[in-house]
Scaffold this motif. Structure first.
Motif, PDB file in Angstrom:
ATOM      1  N   ASN A   1      -1.784  -4.147 -15.278  1.00  0.00           N
ATOM      2  CA  ASN A   1      -1.438  -4.532 -13.912  1.00  0.00           C
ATOM      3  C   ASN A   1      -1.316  -3.256 -13.084  1.00  0.00           C
ATOM      4  O   ASN A   1      -0.322  -2.546 -13.156  1.00  0.00           O
ATOM      5  CB  ASN A   1      -0.126  -5.321 -13.910  1.00  0.00           C
ATOM      6  N   GLU A   2      -2.347  -2.965 -12.301  1.00  0.00           N
ATOM      7  CA  GLU A   2      -2.394  -1.701 -11.577  1.00  0.00           C
ATOM      8  C   GLU A   2      -1.290  -1.609 -10.526  1.00  0.00           C
ATOM      9  O   GLU A   2      -0.752  -0.517 -10.276  1.00  0.00           O
ATOM     10  CB  GLU A   2      -3.758  -1.519 -10.909  1.00  0.00           C
ATOM     11  N   ALA A   3      -0.927  -2.735  -9.895  1.00  0.00           N
ATOM     12  CA  ALA A   3       0.127  -2.683  -8.885  1.00  0.00           C
ATOM     13  C   ALA A   3       1.459  -2.264  -9.507  1.00  0.00           C
ATOM     14  O   ALA A   3       2.173  -1.402  -8.975  1.00  0.00           O
ATOM     15  CB  ALA A   3       0.269  -4.038  -8.198  1.00  0.00           C
ATOM     16  N   MET A   4       1.791  -2.856 -10.653  1.00  0.00           N
ATOM     17  CA  MET A   4       3.033  -2.507 -11.336  1.00  0.00           C
ATOM     18  C   MET A   4       3.002  -1.060 -11.826  1.00  0.00           C
ATOM     19  O   MET A   4       3.960  -0.298 -11.660  1.00  0.00           O
ATOM     20  CB  MET A   4       3.263  -3.445 -12.525  1.00  0.00           C
ATOM     21  N   ALA A   5       1.890  -0.662 -12.432  1.00  0.00           N
ATOM     22  CA  ALA A   5       1.786   0.690 -12.958  1.00  0.00           C
ATOM     23  C   ALA A   5       1.804   1.717 -11.835  1.00  0.00           C
ATOM     24  O   ALA A   5       2.448   2.772 -11.949  1.00  0.00           O
ATOM     25  CB  ALA A   5       0.514   0.835 -13.785  1.00  0.00           C
ATOM     26  N   GLY A   6       1.123   1.422 -10.737  1.00  0.00           N
ATOM     27  CA  GLY A   6       1.093   2.350  -9.618  1.00  0.00           C
ATOM     28  C   GLY A   6       2.461   2.571  -9.019  1.00  0.00           C
ATOM     29  O   GLY A   6       2.837   3.707  -8.691  1.00  0.00           O
ATOM     30  N   ASN A   7       3.233   1.488  -8.878  1.00  0.00           N
ATOM     31  CA  ASN A   7       4.571   1.656  -8.332  1.00  0.00           C
ATOM     32  C   ASN A   7       5.473   2.404  -9.304  1.00  0.00           C
ATOM     33  O   ASN A   7       6.315   3.210  -8.891  1.00  0.00           O
ATOM     34  CB  ASN A   7       5.190   0.301  -7.973  1.00  0.00           C
ATOM     35  N   ALA A   8       5.290   2.184 -10.606  1.00  0.00           N
ATOM     36  CA  ALA A   8       6.074   2.918 -11.599  1.00  0.00           C
ATOM     37  C   ALA A   8       5.803   4.415 -11.493  1.00  0.00           C
ATOM     38  O   ALA A   8       6.727   5.237 -11.538  1.00  0.00           O
ATOM     39  CB  ALA A   8       5.763   2.408 -13.003  1.00  0.00           C
ATOM     40  N   ARG A   9       4.549   4.800 -11.341  1.00  0.00           N
ATOM     41  CA  ARG A   9       4.223   6.225 -11.187  1.00  0.00           C
ATOM     42  C   ARG A   9       4.867   6.783  -9.924  1.00  0.00           C
ATOM     43  O   ARG A   9       5.386   7.911  -9.921  1.00  0.00           O
ATOM     44  CB  ARG A   9       2.703   6.396 -11.133  1.00  0.00           C
ATOM     45  N   HIS A  10       4.835   5.999  -8.852  1.00  0.00           N
ATOM     46  CA  HIS A  10       5.458   6.448  -7.604  1.00  0.00           C
ATOM     47  C   HIS A  10       6.948   6.691  -7.791  1.00  0.00           C
ATOM     48  O   HIS A  10       7.493   7.690  -7.308  1.00  0.00           O
ATOM     49  CB  HIS A  10       5.237   5.397  -6.511  1.00  0.00           C
ATOM     50  N   VAL A  11       7.623   5.789  -8.498  1.00  0.00           N
ATOM     51  CA  VAL A  11       9.073   5.930  -8.706  1.00  0.00           C
ATOM     52  C   VAL A  11       9.382   7.209  -9.485  1.00  0.00           C
ATOM     53  O   VAL A  11      10.303   7.955  -9.123  1.00  0.00           O
ATOM     54  CB  VAL A  11       9.633   4.693  -9.438  1.00  0.00           C
TER      55      VAL A  11
END
Length: 307
Positions: A285-295
Protein backbone atom coordinates in the motif's frame (compact mmCIF):
# COMPACT_ATOMS: atom_id res chain seq x y z
CA UNK A 1 -4.45 0.32 10.79
CA UNK A 2 -4.90 -3.45 10.87
CA UNK A 3 -1.86 -4.90 9.23
CA UNK A 4 -2.67 -8.47 10.14
CA UNK A 5 -6.21 -8.68 8.80
CA UNK A 6 -7.06 -11.12 6.05
CA UNK A 7 -9.08 -10.10 3.03
CA UNK A 8 -12.27 -12.21 2.93
CA UNK A 9 -11.51 -13.19 -0.65
CA UNK A 10 -8.67 -15.35 0.67
CA UNK A 11 -11.25 -17.72 2.17
CA UNK A 12 -13.08 -19.59 -0.59
CA UNK A 13 -16.17 -19.77 1.61
CA UNK A 14 -16.47 -15.97 1.87
CA UNK A 15 -17.41 -13.89 -1.17
CA UNK A 16 -15.26 -10.87 -1.94
CA UNK A 17 -17.28 -7.66 -1.52
CA UNK A 18 -17.60 -6.83 -5.20
CA UNK A 19 -20.17 -4.65 -6.93
CA UNK A 20 -22.56 -7.53 -7.52
CA UNK A 21 -22.61 -8.44 -3.85
CA UNK A 22 -23.19 -4.81 -2.89
CA UNK A 23 -26.16 -4.56 -5.26
CA UNK A 24 -27.72 -7.73 -3.86
CA UNK A 25 -27.21 -6.70 -0.23
CA UNK A 26 -28.70 -3.26 -0.83
CA UNK A 27 -31.66 -4.56 -2.83
CA UNK A 28 -32.48 -7.16 -0.18
CA UNK A 29 -32.10 -5.01 2.93
CA UNK A 30 -32.71 -1.46 1.68
CA UNK A 31 -35.07 -1.72 -1.31
CA UNK A 32 -35.56 2.07 -1.36
CA UNK A 33 -31.98 2.33 -2.67
CA UNK A 34 -32.18 -0.63 -5.07
CA UNK A 35 -31.30 0.40 -8.60
CA UNK A 36 -28.90 3.18 -7.61
CA UNK A 37 -25.59 2.86 -9.46
CA UNK A 38 -22.82 1.10 -7.53
CA UNK A 39 -19.14 1.76 -8.15
CA UNK A 40 -16.01 0.93 -6.18
CA UNK A 41 -14.30 3.88 -4.54
CA UNK A 42 -10.53 3.57 -4.66
CA UNK A 43 -8.88 4.42 -1.35
CA UNK A 44 -5.72 3.71 0.59
CA UNK A 45 -7.69 2.02 3.34
CA UNK A 46 -6.96 -1.56 4.29
CA UNK A 47 -9.79 -2.56 6.63
CA UNK A 48 -12.94 -1.80 4.60
CA UNK A 49 -14.09 -1.74 1.00
CA UNK A 50 -16.03 1.39 0.06
CA UNK A 51 -18.56 1.68 -2.76
CA UNK A 52 -20.40 4.76 -3.94
CA UNK A 53 -24.17 4.20 -3.99
CA UNK A 54 -25.64 6.83 -6.25
CA UNK A 55 -24.33 10.35 -5.64
CA UNK A 56 -25.30 10.80 -2.00
CA UNK A 57 -24.49 7.48 -0.30
CA UNK A 58 -21.56 5.17 0.42
CA UNK A 59 -21.52 1.47 1.35
CA UNK A 60 -18.76 0.40 3.71
CA UNK A 61 -17.98 -3.32 4.04
CA UNK A 62 -15.41 -4.87 6.38
CA UNK A 63 -12.64 -6.92 4.82
CA UNK A 64 -12.18 -9.03 7.96
CA UNK A 65 -13.24 -9.56 11.55
CA UNK A 66 -11.34 -6.49 12.75
CA UNK A 67 -13.31 -4.28 10.40
CA UNK A 68 -16.54 -5.84 11.63
CA UNK A 69 -15.61 -4.83 15.17
CA UNK A 70 -15.03 -1.30 13.88
CA UNK A 71 -18.58 -1.20 12.50
CA UNK A 72 -20.01 -2.08 15.93
CA UNK A 73 -17.84 0.55 17.64
CA UNK A 74 -18.92 3.23 15.19
CA UNK A 75 -22.60 2.39 15.57
CA UNK A 76 -22.22 3.09 19.28
CA UNK A 77 -19.99 6.17 19.14
CA UNK A 78 -20.88 8.17 16.02
CA UNK A 79 -24.37 9.30 17.11
CA UNK A 80 -23.00 10.25 20.54
CA UNK A 81 -20.16 12.31 19.11
CA UNK A 82 -21.68 14.04 16.08
CA UNK A 83 -23.67 16.78 17.90
CA UNK A 84 -20.54 17.99 19.70
CA UNK A 85 -17.98 18.17 16.90
CA UNK A 86 -17.19 21.18 14.68
CA UNK A 87 -16.93 19.22 11.40
CA UNK A 88 -18.90 16.45 9.79
CA UNK A 89 -18.32 12.82 10.71
CA UNK A 90 -19.85 9.68 9.18
CA UNK A 91 -23.60 9.26 9.59
CA UNK A 92 -24.99 5.74 9.27
CA UNK A 93 -28.26 5.75 7.34
CA UNK A 94 -28.56 2.00 7.02
CA UNK A 95 -27.30 -0.76 9.33
CA UNK A 96 -26.65 -3.72 7.07
CA UNK A 97 -26.52 -7.28 8.40
CA UNK A 98 -24.75 -10.45 7.18
CA UNK A 99 -26.41 -11.98 4.13
CA UNK A 100 -25.69 -13.49 0.71
CA UNK A 101 -22.80 -15.46 2.23
CA UNK A 102 -21.15 -12.24 3.43
CA UNK A 103 -20.50 -12.79 7.15
CA UNK A 104 -20.15 -9.32 8.70
CA UNK A 105 -22.29 -6.28 9.47
CA UNK A 106 -21.91 -3.40 7.02
CA UNK A 107 -23.13 0.17 6.73
CA UNK A 108 -24.67 2.67 4.37
CA UNK A 109 -23.41 6.18 5.14
CA UNK A 110 -24.15 9.61 3.81
CA UNK A 111 -21.39 10.49 1.33
CA UNK A 112 -19.02 13.14 2.67
CA UNK A 113 -17.36 15.28 -0.04
CA UNK A 114 -13.78 16.47 0.13
CA UNK A 115 -10.25 15.31 -0.64
CA UNK A 116 -7.55 13.81 1.53
CA UNK A 117 -4.79 16.27 2.44
CA UNK A 118 -1.24 15.40 1.47
CA UNK A 119 1.83 16.28 3.50
CA UNK A 120 3.91 18.80 1.59
CA UNK A 121 0.96 19.93 -0.54
CA UNK A 122 -1.35 21.74 1.89
CA UNK A 123 -3.21 24.80 0.63
CA UNK A 124 -3.53 26.43 4.08
CA UNK A 125 -1.41 24.50 6.61
CA UNK A 126 -1.86 26.97 9.47
CA UNK A 127 -5.62 27.11 8.97
CA UNK A 128 -5.76 23.33 8.79
CA UNK A 129 -3.71 23.09 12.00
CA UNK A 130 -6.21 25.35 13.74
CA UNK A 131 -9.10 23.26 12.44
CA UNK A 132 -7.49 20.01 13.58
CA UNK A 133 -6.80 21.43 17.04
CA UNK A 134 -10.43 22.57 17.25
CA UNK A 135 -11.65 19.10 16.36
CA UNK A 136 -9.36 17.39 18.89
CA UNK A 137 -10.30 19.85 21.65
CA UNK A 138 -14.02 19.44 20.96
CA UNK A 139 -13.70 15.65 20.95
CA UNK A 140 -11.82 15.65 24.25
CA UNK A 141 -14.59 17.73 25.82
CA UNK A 142 -17.39 15.27 24.96
CA UNK A 143 -18.94 13.50 27.94
CA UNK A 144 -18.62 9.91 26.77
CA UNK A 145 -19.51 7.53 29.61
CA UNK A 146 -18.65 3.87 29.13
CA UNK A 147 -16.41 4.65 26.16
CA UNK A 148 -14.33 1.65 25.10
CA UNK A 149 -10.54 1.90 25.30
CA UNK A 150 -9.18 3.56 22.18
CA UNK A 151 -7.04 1.42 19.89
CA UNK A 152 -3.47 1.76 21.18
CA UNK A 153 -4.66 4.36 23.68
CA UNK A 154 -3.09 2.75 26.72
CA UNK A 155 0.42 3.14 28.14
CA UNK A 156 3.21 3.78 25.68
CA UNK A 157 5.07 0.79 27.09
CA UNK A 158 2.35 -1.49 25.66
CA UNK A 159 3.72 -0.66 22.18
CA UNK A 160 7.36 -1.35 23.05
CA UNK A 161 7.74 -4.92 21.83
CA UNK A 162 5.91 -4.32 18.55
CA UNK A 163 7.84 -1.11 17.88
CA UNK A 164 11.24 -2.71 18.52
CA UNK A 165 10.30 -5.69 16.35
CA UNK A 166 9.42 -3.30 13.52
CA UNK A 167 12.80 -1.56 13.86
CA UNK A 168 14.44 -4.97 13.72
CA UNK A 169 12.57 -5.70 10.49
CA UNK A 170 13.69 -2.36 9.02
CA UNK A 171 17.32 -3.16 9.78
CA UNK A 172 16.89 -5.95 7.26
CA UNK A 173 15.58 -3.52 4.61
CA UNK A 174 18.52 -1.13 4.16
CA UNK A 175 17.03 0.30 0.98
CA UNK A 176 14.44 2.11 3.13
CA UNK A 177 17.27 4.16 4.63
CA UNK A 178 15.77 4.34 8.13
CA UNK A 179 18.30 5.38 10.81
CA UNK A 180 17.29 2.60 13.18
CA UNK A 181 19.59 3.72 15.99
CA UNK A 182 18.15 7.23 15.85
CA UNK A 183 14.52 6.13 15.94
CA UNK A 184 15.23 3.75 18.82
CA UNK A 185 16.78 6.66 20.73
CA UNK A 186 13.61 8.69 20.19
CA UNK A 187 11.55 5.75 21.36
CA UNK A 188 13.68 5.15 24.48
CA UNK A 189 13.46 8.83 25.43
CA UNK A 190 9.67 8.74 25.18
CA UNK A 191 9.45 5.64 27.38
CA UNK A 192 11.21 7.65 30.09
CA UNK A 193 8.72 10.52 29.81
CA UNK A 194 5.97 10.80 32.45
CA UNK A 195 2.93 8.71 31.60
CA UNK A 196 -0.54 10.23 31.35
CA UNK A 197 -1.92 10.56 34.87
CA UNK A 198 -5.34 12.01 34.15
CA UNK A 199 -8.59 10.23 33.29
CA UNK A 200 -8.89 8.74 29.79
CA UNK A 201 -10.17 11.30 27.28
CA UNK A 202 -12.27 10.72 24.14
CA UNK A 203 -10.06 10.07 21.11
CA UNK A 204 -10.33 9.41 17.41
CA UNK A 205 -7.00 7.55 17.72
CA UNK A 206 -6.29 7.30 13.98
CA UNK A 207 -5.94 10.86 12.66
CA UNK A 208 -4.11 9.84 9.50
CA UNK A 209 -4.37 11.96 6.32
CA UNK A 210 -6.55 9.25 4.78
CA UNK A 211 -9.12 9.79 7.55
CA UNK A 212 -9.34 13.55 6.99
CA UNK A 213 -11.30 15.40 4.29
CA UNK A 214 -10.55 18.98 3.31
CA UNK A 215 -12.29 21.55 1.15
CA UNK A 216 -10.46 24.70 0.04
CA UNK A 217 -7.60 23.68 2.30
CA UNK A 218 -9.66 23.56 5.50
CA UNK A 219 -10.89 20.59 7.49
CA UNK A 220 -14.35 19.54 6.29
CA UNK A 221 -14.83 16.09 7.82
CA UNK A 222 -13.16 13.35 9.83
CA UNK A 223 -13.94 9.74 8.94
CA UNK A 224 -13.23 6.19 10.15
CA UNK A 225 -13.84 6.08 13.88
CA UNK A 226 -13.06 2.36 14.13
CA UNK A 227 -10.16 3.02 16.54
CA UNK A 228 -12.03 5.62 18.61
CA UNK A 229 -12.59 5.42 22.34
CA UNK A 230 -10.88 6.85 25.40
CA UNK A 231 -7.23 6.96 26.42
CA UNK A 232 -4.04 9.03 26.49
CA UNK A 233 -4.61 12.44 24.79
CA UNK A 234 -1.22 12.06 23.09
CA UNK A 235 -2.89 9.60 20.68
CA UNK A 236 -4.60 12.44 18.80
CA UNK A 237 -1.42 14.42 18.14
CA UNK A 238 -0.63 12.33 15.02
CA UNK A 239 -1.27 15.16 12.51
CA UNK A 240 1.61 17.16 13.97
CA UNK A 241 4.06 14.78 12.28
CA UNK A 242 2.09 12.86 9.67
CA UNK A 243 0.72 15.96 7.95
CA UNK A 244 1.69 19.43 9.24
CA UNK A 245 4.91 21.30 8.38
CA UNK A 246 6.90 22.76 11.32
CA UNK A 247 5.24 26.23 11.54
CA UNK A 248 1.75 24.70 11.44
CA UNK A 249 2.88 22.00 13.86
CA UNK A 250 3.70 24.72 16.37
CA UNK A 251 0.28 26.31 15.85
CA UNK A 252 -1.39 22.94 16.47
CA UNK A 253 0.56 22.47 19.71
CA UNK A 254 -0.16 25.97 21.02
CA UNK A 255 -3.86 25.69 20.22
CA UNK A 256 -4.10 22.49 22.27
CA UNK A 257 -1.72 23.74 25.01
CA UNK A 258 0.24 20.48 24.96
CA UNK A 259 2.76 19.96 27.76
CA UNK A 260 6.24 18.57 27.08
CA UNK A 261 5.53 15.02 28.30
CA UNK A 262 2.36 14.66 26.23
CA UNK A 263 4.12 16.08 23.17
CA UNK A 264 6.96 13.59 23.62
CA UNK A 265 4.51 10.69 23.91
CA UNK A 266 2.53 11.91 20.92
CA UNK A 267 5.64 12.10 18.76
CA UNK A 268 6.66 8.61 19.84
CA UNK A 269 3.18 7.18 19.21
CA UNK A 270 3.16 8.66 15.71
CA UNK A 271 6.63 7.28 15.08
CA UNK A 272 5.67 3.85 16.41
CA UNK A 273 2.70 3.63 14.06
CA UNK A 274 4.93 4.59 11.12
CA UNK A 275 7.67 2.11 12.01
CA UNK A 276 5.16 -0.72 12.33
CA UNK A 277 3.41 0.23 9.08
CA UNK A 278 6.47 0.65 6.88
CA UNK A 279 7.83 -2.92 6.67
CA UNK A 280 4.34 -4.32 6.21
CA UNK A 281 2.93 -1.84 3.69
CA UNK A 282 6.06 -1.00 1.67
CA UNK A 283 5.05 -3.43 -1.09
CA UNK A 284 1.31 -3.56 -0.36
CA UNK A 285 0.00 0.00 0.00
CA UNK A 286 1.99 2.95 -1.31
CA UNK A 287 -0.16 5.56 0.47
CA UNK A 288 0.44 3.95 3.87
CA UNK A 289 4.13 3.35 3.21
CA UNK A 290 4.66 6.86 1.86
CA UNK A 291 3.12 8.47 4.90
CA UNK A 292 5.19 6.22 7.18
CA UNK A 293 8.39 7.41 5.48
CA UNK A 294 7.24 11.01 5.87
CA UNK A 295 6.64 10.52 9.60
CA UNK A 296 10.10 9.06 10.19
CA UNK A 297 11.71 12.02 8.42
CA UNK A 298 9.50 14.56 10.19
CA UNK A 299 10.22 13.18 13.66
CA UNK A 300 13.98 13.05 13.15
CA UNK A 301 14.03 16.52 11.57
CA UNK A 302 11.90 17.84 14.42
CA UNK A 303 14.41 16.62 16.98
CA UNK A 304 17.39 17.87 14.96
CA UNK A 305 15.93 21.39 14.91
CA UNK A 306 15.35 21.29 18.67
CA UNK A 307 19.03 20.58 19.40
Amino acid sequence: MSAGQTHPGSDPGIPAPDGGLVRRLVAEQFPRWAGLPVRRWASGGTVHAVYRLGDALAVRLPLGEGGAADIARERDLLPRLAPHLPVRIPEELGAGEPAEGYPWPWSVHRWLPGTHPQAGALHDPVGLAEDLAGFVAALRAVDLPDAPPAHRGGPLSALDAETRAAVGALRGIPEEGVDCDAVLAVWAEALRAPAWQGPPVPLHADLMPGNLLVEDGRLAAVIDFGCAGAGDPACDLFPAWNLLPPPARAVFRRALDVDDATWTRGRARTLSQALIALPYYRTRNEAMAGNARHVVRAVLDDLARAR
